[in-house]
Design a protein around this motif. Structure first.
Motif, PDB file in Angstrom:
ATOM      1  N   GLN A 280       0.844  -1.198   0.000  1.00  0.00           N
ATOM      2  CA  GLN A 280       0.000   0.000   0.000  1.00  0.00           C
ATOM      3  C   GLN A 280       0.878   1.245   0.000  1.00  0.00           C
ATOM      4  N   HIS A 281       1.501   1.529   1.109  1.00  0.00           N
ATOM      5  CA  HIS A 281       2.356   2.698   1.258  1.00  0.00           C
ATOM      6  C   HIS A 281       3.647   2.291   1.953  1.00  0.00           C
ATOM      7  N   ALA A 282       4.631   3.127   1.830  1.00  0.00           N
ATOM      8  CA  ALA A 282       5.885   2.920   2.552  1.00  0.00           C
ATOM      9  C   ALA A 282       5.894   3.812   3.778  1.00  0.00           C
ATOM     10  N   VAL A 283       6.602   3.359   4.797  1.00  0.00           N
ATOM     11  CA  VAL A 283       6.849   4.154   5.990  1.00  0.00           C
ATOM     12  C   VAL A 283       8.354   4.361   6.031  1.00  0.00           C
ATOM     13  N   LEU A 284       8.773   5.597   6.101  1.00  0.00           N
ATOM     14  CA  LEU A 284      10.195   5.902   6.140  1.00  0.00           C
ATOM     15  C   LEU A 284      10.498   6.584   7.466  1.00  0.00           C
ATOM     16  N   PHE A 285      11.372   5.978   8.235  1.00  0.00           N
ATOM     17  CA  PHE A 285      11.717   6.563   9.521  1.00  0.00           C
ATOM     18  C   PHE A 285      13.080   6.044   9.933  1.00  0.00           C
ATOM     19  N   GLY A 286      13.626   6.647  10.938  1.00  0.00           N
ATOM     20  CA  GLY A 286      14.908   6.185  11.434  1.00  0.00           C
ATOM     21  C   GLY A 286      15.329   6.976  12.649  1.00  0.00           C
ATOM     22  N   ALA A 287      16.448   6.592  13.183  1.00  0.00           N
ATOM     23  CA  ALA A 287      16.999   7.295  14.339  1.00  0.00           C
ATOM     24  C   ALA A 287      17.576   8.627  13.883  1.00  0.00           C
ATOM     25  N   GLY A 288      17.662   9.561  14.805  1.00  0.00           N
ATOM     26  CA  GLY A 288      18.216  10.874  14.480  1.00  0.00           C
ATOM     27  C   GLY A 288      17.129  11.826  14.041  1.00  0.00           C
ATOM     28  N   SER A 289      17.530  13.018  13.712  1.00  0.00           N
ATOM     29  CA  SER A 289      16.587  14.055  13.311  1.00  0.00           C
ATOM     30  C   SER A 289      16.785  14.408  11.843  1.00  0.00           C
ATOM     31  N   ILE A 290      15.698  14.542  11.114  1.00  0.00           N
ATOM     32  CA  ILE A 290      15.772  14.923   9.710  1.00  0.00           C
ATOM     33  C   ILE A 290      16.348  16.332   9.567  1.00  0.00           C
ATOM     34  N   THR A 291      16.243  17.133  10.616  1.00  0.00           N
ATOM     35  CA  THR A 291      16.744  18.506  10.525  1.00  0.00           C
ATOM     36  C   THR A 291      18.267  18.575  10.511  1.00  0.00           C
ATOM     37  N   SER A 292      18.941  17.504  10.963  1.00  0.00           N
ATOM     38  CA  SER A 292      20.405  17.514  10.903  1.00  0.00           C
ATOM     39  C   SER A 292      20.942  16.563   9.828  1.00  0.00           C
ATOM     40  N   ALA A 293      20.045  15.863   9.137  1.00  0.00           N
ATOM     41  CA  ALA A 293      20.480  14.925   8.097  1.00  0.00           C
ATOM     42  C   ALA A 293      21.186  15.668   6.971  1.00  0.00           C
ATOM     43  N   HIS A 294      22.263  15.100   6.497  1.00  0.00           N
ATOM     44  CA  HIS A 294      23.050  15.660   5.389  1.00  0.00           C
ATOM     45  C   HIS A 294      23.560  17.069   5.684  1.00  0.00           C
ATOM     46  N   THR A 295      23.893  17.322   6.932  1.00  0.00           N
ATOM     47  CA  THR A 295      24.491  18.603   7.319  1.00  0.00           C
ATOM     48  C   THR A 295      25.844  18.323   7.962  1.00  0.00           C
TER      49      THR A 295
END
Length: 156
Positions: free
Chosen positions: A102-117
């Motif tokens: 149906q749909h995917a769920v994307l999640f993980g540890a950490g904050s998306i606001t610091s991802a790739h910074t």
């Protein structure tokens, strides 16, 4: 420049010249758009911006924004609900290339606001909490699927 919706632009690489005191004959920039709208809309705008300059645009890959599952209901405690920060962000993922039930769920540890910074990090306690978080999400999805199945059979 602002882009449609929450689309963001990252100028990831710029290559030009052979020395600081030499005018380069050419320059190459690699851009990454994290889309919240159709790729064609953003590409058309880029082409309008560069059309009066001697610039070639090459699209390496693109995919439309992906509609992830955002509305998992949490019947547990407020603490459990607060542990799952749900937000919509502009980034890219391989999810559109997958074929899901149906749909995917994307999640993980950490904050998306610091991802790739420059400050990207994940705290050890967040990593240690992941197995329980995965189990909680699986449980909620199973409850949702059972509810949806029961509701669909009631409507028949």
């Amino acid at each position: 420049q602002t882009w449609p919706g929450g689309t963001t632009l990252n100028i990831g690489e710029i290559h030009a010249g052979i020395a600081a005191n030499v005018v380069p004959s050419r320059a190459i920039a690699t851009l990454l758009f994290r889309l919240t709208s159709a790729p064609e809309t953003v590409l058309a705008r880029v082409e309008r911006i560069v059309e009066r300059h001697n610039v070639t645009v090459e699209v390496v890959t693109s995919n439309a924004p992906y509609d992830f599952l955002f509305d998992i209901e949490f019947a547990g405690s407020q603490k459990e609900h607060d542990a799952f920060e749900v937000t919509e962000v502009a980034y890219n993922t391989d999810a559109p290339y997958g074929h899901f039930y149906q749909h995917a769920v994307l999640f993980g540890a950490g904050s998306i606001t610091s991802a790739h910074t420059a400050d990207e990090h994940v705290a050890i306690d967040e990593l240690n909490a992941m197995p329980q978080r995965v189990n909680t999400i699986i449980s909620r999805l199973r409850q949702r699927d059972l509810y949806s199945t029961a509701r669909a059979s009631d409507e028949l």
